[in-house]
Design a protein around this motif. Structure first.
Motif, PDB file in Angstrom:
ATOM      1  N   ASP A   1      42.891  43.681  33.534  1.00 53.90           N
ATOM      2  CA  ASP A   1      41.748  44.467  33.073  1.00 53.90           C
ATOM      3  C   ASP A   1      40.493  43.947  33.771  1.00 53.90           C
ATOM      4  O   ASP A   1      39.883  42.971  33.354  1.00 53.90           O
ATOM      5  N   ASP A   2      40.135  44.624  34.850  1.00 57.22           N
ATOM      6  CA  ASP A   2      39.020  44.144  35.669  1.00 57.22           C
ATOM      7  C   ASP A   2      37.831  45.106  35.658  1.00 57.22           C
ATOM      8  O   ASP A   2      37.005  45.098  36.554  1.00 57.22           O
ATOM      9  N   PHE A   3      37.763  45.940  34.638  1.00 60.39           N
ATOM     10  CA  PHE A   3      36.731  46.984  34.648  1.00 60.39           C
ATOM     11  C   PHE A   3      35.323  46.373  34.709  1.00 60.39           C
ATOM     12  O   PHE A   3      34.467  46.854  35.443  1.00 60.39           O
ATOM     13  N   LYS A   4      35.100  45.319  33.937  1.00 64.33           N
ATOM     14  CA  LYS A   4      33.756  44.740  33.903  1.00 64.33           C
ATOM     15  C   LYS A   4      33.620  43.527  34.825  1.00 64.33           C
ATOM     16  O   LYS A   4      32.579  43.314  35.437  1.00 64.33           O
ATOM     17  N   SER A   5      34.681  42.724  34.929  1.00 64.04           N
ATOM     18  CA  SER A   5      34.577  41.466  35.658  1.00 64.04           C
ATOM     19  C   SER A   5      34.765  41.605  37.164  1.00 64.04           C
ATOM     20  O   SER A   5      34.325  40.760  37.933  1.00 64.04           O
TER      21      SER A   5
ATOM     22  N   LEU B   1      36.314  50.560  44.629  1.00 54.90           N
ATOM     23  CA  LEU B   1      37.283  51.403  45.326  1.00 54.90           C
ATOM     24  C   LEU B   1      36.904  51.602  46.794  1.00 54.90           C
ATOM     25  O   LEU B   1      37.773  51.831  47.649  1.00 54.90           O
ATOM     26  N   SER B   2      35.617  51.511  47.104  1.00 52.44           N
ATOM     27  CA  SER B   2      35.158  51.731  48.481  1.00 52.44           C
ATOM     28  C   SER B   2      35.764  50.732  49.459  1.00 52.44           C
ATOM     29  O   SER B   2      35.784  50.980  50.672  1.00 52.44           O
ATOM     30  N   GLU B   3      36.256  49.594  48.967  1.00 48.80           N
ATOM     31  CA  GLU B   3      36.871  48.602  49.842  1.00 48.80           C
ATOM     32  C   GLU B   3      38.301  48.987  50.221  1.00 48.80           C
ATOM     33  O   GLU B   3      38.888  48.389  51.127  1.00 48.80           O
TER      34      GLU B   3
ATOM     35  N   GLN C   1      47.432  50.032  53.824  1.00 45.52           N
ATOM     36  CA  GLN C   1      47.783  48.645  54.126  1.00 45.52           C
ATOM     37  C   GLN C   1      47.207  47.703  53.069  1.00 45.52           C
ATOM     38  O   GLN C   1      47.621  46.544  52.951  1.00 45.52           O
ATOM     39  N   LYS C   2      46.255  48.242  52.283  1.00 41.83           N
ATOM     40  CA  LYS C   2      45.637  47.453  51.210  1.00 41.83           C
ATOM     41  C   LYS C   2      45.945  47.992  49.818  1.00 41.83           C
ATOM     42  O   LYS C   2      45.949  47.215  48.845  1.00 41.83           O
ATOM     43  N   LEU C   3      46.183  49.314  49.709  1.00 48.94           N
ATOM     44  CA  LEU C   3      46.316  49.923  48.383  1.00 48.94           C
ATOM     45  C   LEU C   3      47.347  51.039  48.398  1.00 48.94           C
ATOM     46  O   LEU C   3      47.201  52.022  49.130  1.00 48.94           O
ATOM     47  N   MET C   4      48.393  50.880  47.592  1.00 47.63           N
ATOM     48  CA  MET C   4      49.410  51.923  47.459  1.00 47.63           C
ATOM     49  C   MET C   4      48.900  53.028  46.526  1.00 47.63           C
ATOM     50  O   MET C   4      48.309  52.723  45.472  1.00 47.63           O
TER      51      MET C   4
ATOM     52  N   PRO D   1      35.384  50.035  39.693  1.00 48.20           N
ATOM     53  CA  PRO D   1      35.869  48.665  39.918  1.00 48.20           C
ATOM     54  C   PRO D   1      37.383  48.626  40.084  1.00 48.20           C
ATOM     55  O   PRO D   1      38.122  49.249  39.316  1.00 48.20           O
ATOM     56  N   ILE D   2      37.847  47.917  41.093  1.00 48.50           N
ATOM     57  CA  ILE D   2      39.280  47.777  41.311  1.00 48.50           C
ATOM     58  C   ILE D   2      39.527  46.530  42.155  1.00 48.50           C
ATOM     59  O   ILE D   2      38.783  46.253  43.101  1.00 48.50           O
ATOM     60  N   SER D   3      40.540  45.787  41.772  1.00 49.42           N
ATOM     61  CA  SER D   3      40.947  44.617  42.534  1.00 49.42           C
ATOM     62  C   SER D   3      42.451  44.682  42.695  1.00 49.42           C
ATOM     63  O   SER D   3      43.189  44.519  41.721  1.00 49.42           O
ATOM     64  N   ALA D   4      42.899  44.945  43.910  1.00 44.47           N
ATOM     65  CA  ALA D   4      44.328  45.123  44.153  1.00 44.47           C
ATOM     66  C   ALA D   4      44.945  43.833  44.676  1.00 44.47           C
ATOM     67  O   ALA D   4      44.385  43.197  45.579  1.00 44.47           O
ATOM     68  N   PRO D   5      46.106  43.440  44.160  1.00 46.62           N
ATOM     69  CA  PRO D   5      46.815  42.277  44.710  1.00 46.62           C
ATOM     70  C   PRO D   5      47.435  42.626  46.059  1.00 46.62           C
ATOM     71  O   PRO D   5      47.226  43.723  46.583  1.00 46.62           O
ATOM     72  N   SER D   6      48.242  41.742  46.584  1.00 43.96           N
ATOM     73  CA  SER D   6      48.896  42.007  47.864  1.00 43.96           C
ATOM     74  C   SER D   6      49.830  43.202  47.748  1.00 43.96           C
ATOM     75  O   SER D   6      50.264  43.571  46.651  1.00 43.96           O
ATOM     76  N   ILE D   7      50.136  43.821  48.892  1.00 44.45           N
ATOM     77  CA  ILE D   7      51.030  44.970  48.892  1.00 44.45           C
ATOM     78  C   ILE D   7      52.381  44.614  48.280  1.00 44.45           C
ATOM     79  O   ILE D   7      52.976  45.409  47.551  1.00 44.45           O
ATOM     80  N   LYS D   8      52.871  43.398  48.547  1.00 46.76           N
ATOM     81  CA  LYS D   8      54.158  42.971  47.981  1.00 46.76           C
ATOM     82  C   LYS D   8      54.101  42.971  46.457  1.00 46.76           C
ATOM     83  O   LYS D   8      55.018  43.466  45.782  1.00 46.76           O
ATOM     84  N   VAL D   9      53.039  42.424  45.896  1.00 40.96           N
ATOM     85  CA  VAL D   9      52.889  42.408  44.433  1.00 40.96           C
ATOM     86  C   VAL D   9      52.738  43.832  43.904  1.00 40.96           C
ATOM     87  O   VAL D   9      53.313  44.181  42.868  1.00 40.96           O
ATOM     88  N   GLN D  10      51.966  44.650  44.623  1.00 35.61           N
ATOM     89  CA  GLN D  10      51.819  46.049  44.226  1.00 35.61           C
ATOM     90  C   GLN D  10      53.184  46.742  44.169  1.00 35.61           C
ATOM     91  O   GLN D  10      53.483  47.484  43.226  1.00 35.61           O
TER      92      GLN D  10
END
Length: 408
Positions: A195-199, A204-206, A296-299, A337-346
């Motif tokens: 839950d990274d909405f606030k922190s 998403l622009s990244e 390559q960063k976000l599925m 707000p969004i923080s994506a882990p590695s593609i493998k974790v995704q």
């Protein structure tokens, strides 16, 4: 059919058909339970959202309408024609006018058979053919009393309800399984995705940009898609909407399989999804935004699950612009707000959540099958077209029909 019994008017085989109070009572924080049509859902009694009235008002209402265990209650509006047999309850209750109370003559008509009959497709068609109202339909007692109903012997009634009860049990068990799986999915969703909405300091622009689209010049032969609410994805638009292109109207764009779409007016209602392959080339207006993801960063599938958490998409409603119909702007979408882990974790997360979703989908397909089977059986059994022989559940969980056609 021969030996099945003739049709009777419902009013003639019941001691009483009435309804609850037509006056809204004075509600209290506690007291006697007060029920309305919204407390009958899918043939069961729901006490999740009931009211309370005073004992004095309850005693006054029971002079006209006193529900007892074994009576049948029928929704006169809302979920029109939904019926239950009143169970034995450890408390008294009164009812509103949206519920009809039916006291059948037990030597002619069993409450269980009547409940099944009232919940059948043939009764639903009858109710919709006689009810009044443009928006909300209302069933009148005078029409209910005139309702024709097939009345076989009590023995045949018991056989029929026994068969249909098997389907009811299968439906209830499957519904319970689905509810359990959905809770499990929600737990997985909220535990696998942070839950990274606030922190979260990333946006998403990244990971994505707003896709550039060329508006179509002709709508001839084009098919519309729609973004469903409540995280149900993308589906064909089944409404009969004629797309008319004009210089002052909304432009329309072609959408491609695999694209991530956001309904800007309904993101906070779960209005987003991925275009499935079968909808490749369908069109939608500019009220829907297409994201161009850096895969390559976000599925896309991970983003869908990331957005699908209620504690995420509901909060987006607070940042939407507009005084009437609020809308999420493209600029605001890029700032989500969004923080994506590695593609493998995704990939691992998507696999786990996808498998859980597939289980629910398979159970829902089975539930739809059971409901369809029951509707078909009701039509045959409650009209005497089929006589009851036996019905059993197979070892594989499939309901196997063992009815035989009435050839008399």
């Amino acid at each position: 059919m021969s030996g099945f019994g003739k049709k009777e008017l419902l009013g003639k085989i019941c001691h009483k058909i009435t309804d609850g109070t037509h006056k809204t009572p004075a509600y209290q924080d506690s007291g006697i339970v007060f029920l309305s049509a919204k407390n009958i859902k899918n043939g069961t009694l729901s006490l999740a959202d009931h009211k309370y009235i005073s004992e004095e008002e309850h005693l006054e209402l029971t002079k006209r309408c006193k529900p007892d265990a074994g009576d049948v209650m029928l929704s006169k509006s809302g979920s029109l024609g939904d019926a239950i047999t009143v169970p034995k309850l450890p408390f008294s209750f009164s009812i509103f006018e949206s519920l009809a109370l039916i006291k059948p003559k037990r030597d002619v008509l069993s409450a269980e058979y009547l409940q099944q009959y009232l919940n059948s497709p043939l009764s639903k068609r009858y109710f919709w053919s006689i009810t009044s109202g443009i928006g909300v339909k209302h069933l009148h007692l005078v029409d209910l009393r005139k309702m024709p109903i097939h009345v076989p012997s009590l023995g045949v009634q018991a056989q029929i309800t026994g068969v249909l009860d098997i389907w009811d049990n299968a439906i209830e068990k499957t519904e319970a399984l689905i509810a359990g799986k959905e809770k499990q999915f929600e737990w997985l969703l909220n535990n696998l995705i942070e839950d990274d909405f606030k922190s979260c300091k990333k946006t998403l622009s990244e990971y994505a940009s707003i896709a550039k689209k060329e508006k179509i010049l002709s709508a001839d032969g084009e098919k519309l898609l729609t973004v469903k609410l409540h995280c149900k994805g993308i589906e064909p638009n089944t409404r009969d909407i004629k797309v008319v292109l004009s210089s002052k109207g909304r432009p329309y764009y072609q959408r491609l399989a695999g694209e991530f779409l956001i309904g800007r007016q309904n993101f906070h209602n779960g209005g987003f999804g991925i275009v499935p392959s079968e909808l490749d080339g369908f069109i939608a207006s500019n009220a829907i935004t297409t994201l161009d993801l850096n895969q390559q960063k976000l599925m896309p599938e991970y983003l869908f699950f990331h957005f699908s958490r209620k504690n995420y998409y509901l909060r987006v409603g607070h940042i939407m612009d507009g005084t009437g119909q609020k809308e999420l702007s493209d600029k605001q979408i890029m700032k989500l707000p969004i923080s994506a882990p590695s593609i493998k974790v995704q990939q691992d997360i998507v696999l786990k959540l996808g498998s859980a979703k597939e289980e629910i989908k398979l159970l829902q397909t089975l539930l739809d099958k059971y409901r369809s089977q029951k509707r078909g059986l009701m039509q045959k059994l409650l009209t005497g077209e089929w006589q009851v022989s036996s019905t059993q559940v197979g070892a594989d969980g499939e309901l196997q029909d063992r009815t035989k056609e009435n050839v008399a």
